[in-house]
Design an enzyme around this catalytic site. Sequence first.
Site, PDB file in Angstrom:
ATOM      1  N   GLU A 181      -0.709  -1.006  18.632  1.00 50.80           N
ATOM      2  CA  GLU A 181       0.586  -1.493  18.122  1.00 50.80           C
ATOM      3  C   GLU A 181       1.640  -1.421  19.223  1.00 50.80           C
ATOM      4  O   GLU A 181       1.764  -0.421  19.915  1.00 50.80           O
ATOM      5  CB  GLU A 181       0.996  -0.659  16.900  1.00 50.80           C
ATOM      6  CG  GLU A 181       2.435  -0.807  16.455  1.00 50.80           C
ATOM      7  CD  GLU A 181       2.863  -2.222  16.097  1.00 50.80           C
ATOM      8  OE1 GLU A 181       2.142  -2.902  15.334  1.00 50.80           O
ATOM      9  OE2 GLU A 181       3.922  -2.676  16.591  1.00 50.80           O
ATOM     10  N   VAL A 224      -0.782  -5.552  23.669  1.00 54.49           N
ATOM     11  CA  VAL A 224      -2.059  -6.196  24.009  1.00 54.49           C
ATOM     12  C   VAL A 224      -1.748  -7.427  24.853  1.00 54.49           C
ATOM     13  O   VAL A 224      -0.884  -8.236  24.516  1.00 54.49           O
ATOM     14  CB  VAL A 224      -2.840  -6.578  22.734  1.00 54.49           C
ATOM     15  CG1 VAL A 224      -4.026  -7.464  23.075  1.00 54.49           C
ATOM     16  CG2 VAL A 224      -3.300  -5.323  22.011  1.00 54.49           C
ATOM     17  N   ALA A 251      -3.659  -9.253  14.043  1.00 52.52           N
ATOM     18  CA  ALA A 251      -2.745  -9.147  12.889  1.00 52.52           C
ATOM     19  C   ALA A 251      -1.331  -8.988  13.423  1.00 52.52           C
ATOM     20  O   ALA A 251      -0.650  -7.995  13.174  1.00 52.52           O
ATOM     21  CB  ALA A 251      -3.149  -7.968  12.012  1.00 52.52           C
ATOM     22  N   GLY A 309       1.210 -11.125  12.969  1.00 57.09           N
ATOM     23  CA  GLY A 309       2.195 -11.917  12.237  1.00 57.09           C
ATOM     24  C   GLY A 309       1.673 -13.300  11.896  1.00 57.09           C
ATOM     25  O   GLY A 309       0.573 -13.680  12.298  1.00 57.09           O
ATOM     26  N   HIS A 361       4.850  12.216 -19.714  1.00 55.28           N
ATOM     27  CA  HIS A 361       4.074  13.201 -18.963  1.00 55.28           C
ATOM     28  C   HIS A 361       2.634  13.178 -19.451  1.00 55.28           C
ATOM     29  O   HIS A 361       2.410  13.126 -20.669  1.00 55.28           O
ATOM     30  CB  HIS A 361       4.674  14.595 -19.180  1.00 55.28           C
ATOM     31  CG  HIS A 361       3.888  15.673 -18.519  1.00 55.28           C
ATOM     32  ND1 HIS A 361       3.941  15.876 -17.152  1.00 55.28           N
ATOM     33  CD2 HIS A 361       3.004  16.579 -19.024  1.00 55.28           C
ATOM     34  CE1 HIS A 361       3.127  16.886 -16.842  1.00 55.28           C
ATOM     35  NE2 HIS A 361       2.549  17.332 -17.961  1.00 55.28           N
TER      36      HIS A 361
END
Length: 463
Positions: A199, A233, A266, A268, A442
């Site tokens: 990243e 990258v 990944a 965008g 609850h």
Amino acid sequence: MANYDVIIIGAGPGGYVSAIRCAQLGLKTAVVEGRDTLGGTCLNVGCIPSKALLHATHLLHEAEHNFAGMGLKGKSPSVDWKQMLTYKDEVIGQNTGGIEFLFKKNKIDWIKGWASIPAAGKVQVGDDTHEAKNIVIASGSVPASIPGVEIDEKLVVSSTGALELPKIPKKMVVIGAGVIGLELGSVYARLGAEVTVVEYMDAVCPGMDKDVQRSFKRILEKQGLSFIMGAAVQGVETSKTKAKVTYQPKAGGEAETLDADVVLVATGRKPYAEGLGLDALGVKMTERGQIGTDAHWATSVKGIYAIGDVIEGPMLAHKAEDEGMAVAEVIAGKHGHVNYGVIPGVVYTTPEVATVGQTEDALKAEGRKVKTGKFMFMGNARAKAVGQAEGGFVKIIADAETDRILGAAIIGPSAGDMIHELCVAMEFGASAEDVALTCHAHPTYSEAVREAALACGDGPIHS
Ligand code: NAI
């Protein structure tokens, strides 16, 4: 050719929802879609198939890691990858078939093929020209790569390729720690792949509050994902069966490499409006390549509207759906409206991460005086009973003076469903005290929402 009140281009969540609302409002409606099935990216190669794989692999993870502790002994299930992909395809089929049924029920024509707009009021599909008083462009988005990285959908895949890999890779490198990278990275980590996420930023899921990012990353690391943060990258080289990812640490130093069987890109998505002929029509675009629209989703050319991923705003199916309904109402002469301040975002990992409204970090950077109420799921009995209490929390951000809820984040079981309590609260302009004074059953996960609201005031009970 038939004349329509509305022709919608694209049958993704924006387009198909818009078509149904148009038909419900009495408009003669057609949708142009070139895929073999309706539903767009979301149903065919996005949200829905990824959720099928996330569900199946979550159960596998539970069996491998948590069953024995609950007294469920015996052999963990083995993975029949082909069958898992069949299961995913069946889920897709049920959903896309459902949209086809809704089209028939609402008398919406599906014009099969790829559309262009030769002039306002005209939609060309193959050799046919259809006439429409209004055109809505809902053509969506496509994966965006980065320079030096070519997606071949075999060794270097987008989310589309990652949903149908022929076999489970031993080593996967994911470029980008955004929603897609973390959801699909989780799927393959649970299936036994060694997953490394690279990243560029220093935190996962850019745009979330820092404490949410930190806890989320820690939880994913515990699940076996590795992270290389602050690294850009620069390229991917491929041989016949392997890929080599080169990245440059932002802090400086030598470029480094990682080997992989599959690389998931990944980084965008980008708006998709190719082939529509918008240039020739003079439709104004934004600097980021989106179709420019006004507050009523009208483009610069009369009678042409645009919604969803192809215009500005978060690329989310539900944002597109809301715009689809609203533009239908505008076309029908009503008052379509979308509250962009209350659009939830959900990452469907385990635990899920859900956010809505503004972040504490952004509000403080603006100089706003805010208070936060935070409640850890460790204090929630139900989360403990299902072994999902560790690391997660509910956080509510409220105005320091008025107590009005401005935003929220949840990391925890069913966060993607629970966030809607806070969405509704925000829609009604509620204060944290309003939520705190609401009786919550609850034992439920939602009690953690109430406790976070209590934490904005006199304090939570269970921490
Ligand atoms: P994203 O924008 O969420 O994340 C991309 C990440 O890649 C960013 O963190 C960015 O810093 C990083 N990056 C970019 N260039 C890089 C480089 N050269 N080296 C290393 N890192 C780099 O994009 P993503 O995950 O691809 O998703 C695309 C869109 O689809 C998003 O708008 C997302 O909201 C939407 N989506 C939503 C889902 C959901 O709501 N659950 C599921 C899947 C997608």
